[in-house]
Motif scaffolding. Structure first.
Motif, mmCIF file in Angstrom:
data_model
loop_
_atom_site.group_PDB
_atom_site.id
_atom_site.type_symbol
_atom_site.label_atom_id
_atom_site.label_comp_id
_atom_site.label_asym_id
_atom_site.label_seq_id
_atom_site.Cartn_x
_atom_site.Cartn_y
_atom_site.Cartn_z
ATOM 1 N N UNK A 156 0.850 -1.190 0.000
ATOM 2 C CA UNK A 156 0.000 0.000 0.000
ATOM 3 C C UNK A 156 0.891 1.247 0.000
ATOM 4 N N UNK A 157 0.485 2.261 -0.782
ATOM 5 C CA UNK A 157 1.255 3.506 -0.843
ATOM 6 C C UNK A 157 0.967 4.367 0.369
ATOM 7 N N UNK A 158 1.936 5.223 0.735
ATOM 8 C CA UNK A 158 1.787 6.129 1.867
ATOM 9 C C UNK A 158 2.453 7.447 1.499
ATOM 10 N N UNK A 166 7.339 9.986 0.487
ATOM 11 C CA UNK A 166 6.657 9.045 -0.411
ATOM 12 C C UNK A 166 7.164 7.639 -0.109
ATOM 13 N N UNK A 167 6.283 6.818 0.410
ATOM 14 C CA UNK A 167 6.652 5.518 0.973
ATOM 15 C C UNK A 167 5.703 4.443 0.460
ATOM 16 N N UNK A 168 6.197 3.221 0.420
ATOM 17 C CA UNK A 168 5.347 2.056 0.163
ATOM 18 C C UNK A 168 5.530 1.095 1.326
ATOM 19 N N UNK A 169 4.431 0.618 1.876
ATOM 20 C CA UNK A 169 4.476 -0.395 2.920
ATOM 21 C C UNK A 169 4.202 -1.755 2.289
ATOM 22 N N UNK A 174 4.720 -11.896 9.058
ATOM 23 C CA UNK A 174 4.630 -10.999 10.218
ATOM 24 C C UNK A 174 5.521 -9.767 10.092
ATOM 25 N N UNK A 175 6.156 -9.576 8.942
ATOM 26 C CA UNK A 175 7.094 -8.470 8.763
ATOM 27 C C UNK A 175 6.496 -7.381 7.882
ATOM 28 N N UNK A 176 6.728 -6.132 8.273
ATOM 29 C CA UNK A 176 6.329 -4.980 7.477
ATOM 30 C C UNK A 176 7.597 -4.282 6.990
ATOM 31 N N UNK A 177 7.689 -4.038 5.680
ATOM 32 C CA UNK A 177 8.834 -3.353 5.097
ATOM 33 C C UNK A 177 8.395 -1.977 4.616
ATOM 34 N N UNK A 217 -11.298 -6.847 8.643
ATOM 35 C CA UNK A 217 -10.280 -5.868 8.329
ATOM 36 C C UNK A 217 -9.968 -5.026 9.561
ATOM 37 N N UNK A 218 -8.752 -4.468 9.553
ATOM 38 C CA UNK A 218 -8.291 -3.532 10.574
ATOM 39 C C UNK A 218 -8.018 -2.190 9.907
ATOM 40 N N UNK A 219 -8.223 -1.106 10.626
ATOM 41 C CA UNK A 219 -7.689 0.190 10.203
ATOM 42 C C UNK A 219 -6.446 0.448 11.049
ATOM 43 N N UNK A 220 -5.357 0.935 10.414
ATOM 44 C CA UNK A 220 -4.121 1.109 11.156
ATOM 45 C C UNK A 220 -3.459 2.447 10.829
ATOM 46 N N UNK A 221 -2.633 2.902 11.762
ATOM 47 C CA UNK A 221 -1.844 4.112 11.587
ATOM 48 C C UNK A 221 -0.555 3.704 10.864
ATOM 49 N N UNK A 222 -0.235 4.304 9.697
ATOM 50 C CA UNK A 222 0.850 3.754 8.877
ATOM 51 C C UNK A 222 2.248 3.941 9.426
ATOM 52 N N UNK A 223 2.449 4.854 10.364
ATOM 53 C CA UNK A 223 3.793 5.028 10.933
ATOM 54 C C UNK A 223 4.054 4.070 12.082
ATOM 55 N N UNK A 224 3.017 3.761 12.838
ATOM 56 C CA UNK A 224 3.203 2.973 14.062
ATOM 57 C C UNK A 224 2.511 1.612 14.034
ATOM 58 N N UNK A 225 1.565 1.428 13.099
ATOM 59 C CA UNK A 225 0.780 0.210 13.099
ATOM 60 C C UNK A 225 -0.322 0.193 14.128
#
Length: 446
Positions: A156-158, A166-169, A174-177, A217-225
């Motif tokens: 997902x883009x951020x 400009x970031x992509x998650x 279990x890993x987030x890059x 589904x979950x809603x999450x904060x993209x910097x902290x999860x």
């Protein structure tokens, strides 16, 4: 502002921030973003395949034109925020080069405002622009996104206002890059989740982020999860128009339809170009044509706020929403977090007793407050703040006002009047020619 409003009614689309709604929709309870749907026909075979308890998607994203794409096996479901019925088609019908299921999907924007769709399979990624495969693709995932392994589960883009750049998650197990598009470097993220398994798909919609897992589904904060209270939730109550599901049983009528002639009661635009419109206890994003113009209950976008907004303006990264004789302030770059100590009295905060409309122009600390046919300036850098002398306008009354790099916009009923500058507004002997709000701001048909 005293403009009568229709009974609350929802405009659709899917969640996650121009769309024409899907007929009568259903409002949601307080919490995360969602789409509000009309109940589709019970014999819709496309929907019956994705409305069962075993629903699970391999990937999800927005297309180049703002349609939601949900991938499952050899098929993709299109769910349009523009009111078209959802339908399924073979993946190969649109992307014949793939030859198999999509494992992750991603829409990216380039500096020229052109969008491309990236589809992932195993170690490779395909990139499409305008529906055509771009030259040089497919490529290895690690060549396109250095440091990102192949076989990702979701992407997902951020954007900078959400992630600081400009970031992509990317999600794998279990890993987030986190991939920095400018530096082209990747860093693993340490998040307090996933607690209940990996994301099978991920979405960004109107500045909110969603992790899909089966029918939940979950809603999450993209910097902290960080995940807010109330999650997980069911996709079929929010993203998929499944018969007999959804929140609530009342509608928002014309107030929630971006293309209706119902007057807006307040509008604001900030220095970054974000723009909002308010009517009937609902909030719209005006600058989200790629994701759709959707109505949201006020409390959902502006935490703790209820009722109708009379006037609004932005300054110094903060949105000021005026209701009667009080003003509430929200931090625009922090998820619209409310500022402590508010609401406060309008007279105490701005030096005016009431406001029909208000606006600031980009880069300026000068606020203009409109009451009736009079405009008063307020210097926001002064303490205490006091209103300057009143100047008559060529309008007896306005519902709302907004200033952008394109000039001053005064709104009344279904129309707006545009002026190149404050000086030309104050010097006008007659109102500028009316233009239709729905056509100009929501891309509705004439």
């Amino acid at each position: 502002m005293g403009v009568p409003t229709a009974a609350l009614c929802l405009a659709w689309a899917l969640a996650l921030s121009c769309a024409h709604p899907l007929t009568p929709r259903k409002p949601e309870a307080a919490g995360g973003g969602n789409v509000h749907w009309a109940e589709p026909p019970s014999n819709d075979t496309d929907l019956t395949q994705i409305c069962g308890d075993d629903v699970d998607f391999d990937a999800a994203t927005l297309s180049e034109n703002g349609t939601f794409l949900f991938f499952r096996g050899e098929e993709v479901w299109e769910i349009s925020p523009r009111g078209h019925p959802p339908h399924a088609r073979p993946v190969a019908a649109s992307w014949p080069e793939l030859g198999g299921p999509v494992q992750a999907a991603l829409r990216l924007q380039d500096p020229q405002d052109q969008h491309s769709l990236y589809l992932f399979q195993g170690e490779q990624v395909w990139a499409y622009t305008g529906g055509q495969l771009r030259p040089g693709y497919p490529r290895r995932v690690e060549d396109e996104f250095p440091g990102v392994p192949g076989g990702v589960d979701a992407a997902v883009e951020c954007h900078p206002e959400e992630c600081g750049g400009e970031t992509i998650l990317f999600f794998k197990g279990d890993t987030v890059f986190s991939f920095d598009r400018a530096l082209r470097v990747t860093k693993p993220r340490e998040w307090p989740w996933p607690r209940d398994g990996p994301c099978s798909a991920a979405l960004r919609w109107l500045g909110r982020f969603y992790c899909l897992r089966g029918s939940r589904f979950l809603r999450f904060q993209p910097r902290t999860g960080e995940v807010p209270p109330g999650y997980p939730r069911d996709l079929r109550d929010y993203f998929i128009p499944c018969p007999g599901r959804g929140h609530g049983n009342s509608s928002w009528g014309d107030a929630g339809d971006p293309c209706s002639e119902t007057p807006f009661q307040a509008l604001l635009s900030d220095d970054t170009g974000r723009a909002y419109a308010f009517r009937g206890g609902l909030s719209f994003r005006l600058d989200s044509h790629r994701d759709g113009h959707h109505a949201w209950p006020l409390r959902q976008t502006w935490p703790g706020l209820e009722g109708e907004v009379d006037a609004a303006f932005a300054w110094d990264g903060r949105a000021h929403l005026i209701q009667g004789s009080q003003v509430s302030i929200f931090l625009l770059d922090r998820g619209h977090s409310p500022v402590r100590g508010y609401p406060r009295g309008l007279q105490e905060e701005l030096g005016v007793p009431s406001a029909d409309a208000a606006f600031t122009c980009p880069g300026s600390a000068l606020l203009y407050v409109i009451s009736g046919n009079l405009l008063r300036p307020v210097d926001l850098t002064q303490t205490p703040r006091r209103a300057g002398d009143a100047v008559p306008l060529p309008h007896e009354h306005v519902d709302g006002a907004m200033c952008t790099s394109d000039g001053i916009f005064l709104f009344r009923g279904p129309s707006f009047h545009q002026y190149p500058s404050v000086a030309q507004l104050l010097g006008a002997q007659q109102p500028a020619p009316p233009q239709r709000i729905a056509t100009h701001f929501f891309q509705c048909p004439q």
